[in-house]
Scaffold this motif. Structure first.
Motif, PDB file in Angstrom:
ATOM      1  N   HIS A  94       0.851  -1.194   0.000  1.00 29.78           N
ATOM      2  CA  HIS A  94       0.000   0.000   0.000  1.00 29.78           C
ATOM      3  C   HIS A  94       0.885   1.241   0.000  1.00 29.78           C
TER       4      HIS A  94
ATOM      5  N   GLN B 259      -3.614   3.275  -0.577  1.00 29.32           N
ATOM      6  CA  GLN B 259      -3.984   2.811  -1.917  1.00 29.32           C
ATOM      7  C   GLN B 259      -3.191   1.531  -2.194  1.00 29.32           C
TER       8      GLN B 259
ATOM      9  N   LYS C 174      -1.629   7.905   0.345  1.00 30.16           N
ATOM     10  CA  LYS C 174      -2.008   8.783  -0.779  1.00 30.16           C
ATOM     11  C   LYS C 174      -1.363  10.161  -0.679  1.00 30.16           C
TER      12      LYS C 174
END
Ligand code: SF4
Ligand code: SF4
Length: 183
Positions: free
Chosen positions: A80, A116, A83
């Motif tokens: 991940h 994300q 962001k």
């Protein structure tokens, strides 16, 4: 159709290909249940000579596959990215690790919405593979496109009452092609 053809593929550089070992899991594909993308893994039926349909295999919609490997292995580390900060977090078995693979304390974890999913790493361990028939292989995208042509071609699969169906001629064509592959 034009929109379909120009659609940009998102995700990693990988592509999942289901080969001739696919048994369709007797019409309830296990891999499909693991795929996060709608209508990416699709059950195909074959037409029977006496009429009627029977589950045959699955095919991957190459435009939809994001190469996440979730259909391939359960032994995945998810990667991940934050962001806003760009920081990388690794997730394995619901635990999070930082760039140095040290556990991240719960109070230092960003909110899930700030993260994300940008990819996965897999150890490819045989006992963690999703497919009981070892019919799923992950390829670099361009190689996967070539290999997939031996097993399915979306444009030659018909839709009958909302089901994907391959006819006897197409099945024979593919089986001849597959024989070439293993010569
Ligand atoms: S899990 Fe394997 S055998 Fe089952 S449908 Fe998927 S590729 Fe086919
Ligand atoms: S790699 Fe991911 S997106 Fe592609 S078929 Fe497998 S689960 Fe679906």
């Amino acid at each position: 159709m034009a929109a379909e053809e120009t659609k940009k593929r998102k995700g990693t550089a990988l592509l999942a290909v289901m080969d001739e070992n696919c048994s369709s899991c007797a019409g309830s594909p296990i891999c499909e249940a693991h795929c996060p993308v709608d209508d990416c893994i699709n059950l195909v039926y074959e037409e029977l000579p006496q009429g009627g349909l029977k589950p045959y295999r699955v095919f991957v919609d190459n435009d939809k596959c994001i190469g996440c490997q979730m259909c391939y292995s359960e032994d995945l580390t998810k990667i991940h990215q934050h962001k806003e900060t760009g920081e990388i977090y690794y997730e394995y078995a619901n635990r999070f690790y930082d760039r140095d693979k040290k556990p991240v304390p719960p109070d230092a974890m960003p909110k899930k919405i700030q993260l994300q999913l940008i990819g996965t790493e897999s150890e490819d361990r045989l006992d963690k593979k999703i497919c009981p028939w070892d019919a799923i292989k992950m390829y670099e995208f361009e190689d996967g496109l070539e290999v997939s042509e031996f097993f399915y071609n979306k444009s030659k699969i018909k839709q009958v009452n909302g089901l994907f169906v391959i006819d006897a001629k197409e099945k024979e064509r593919l089986e001849e092609k597959q024989a070439e592959l293993y010569e």
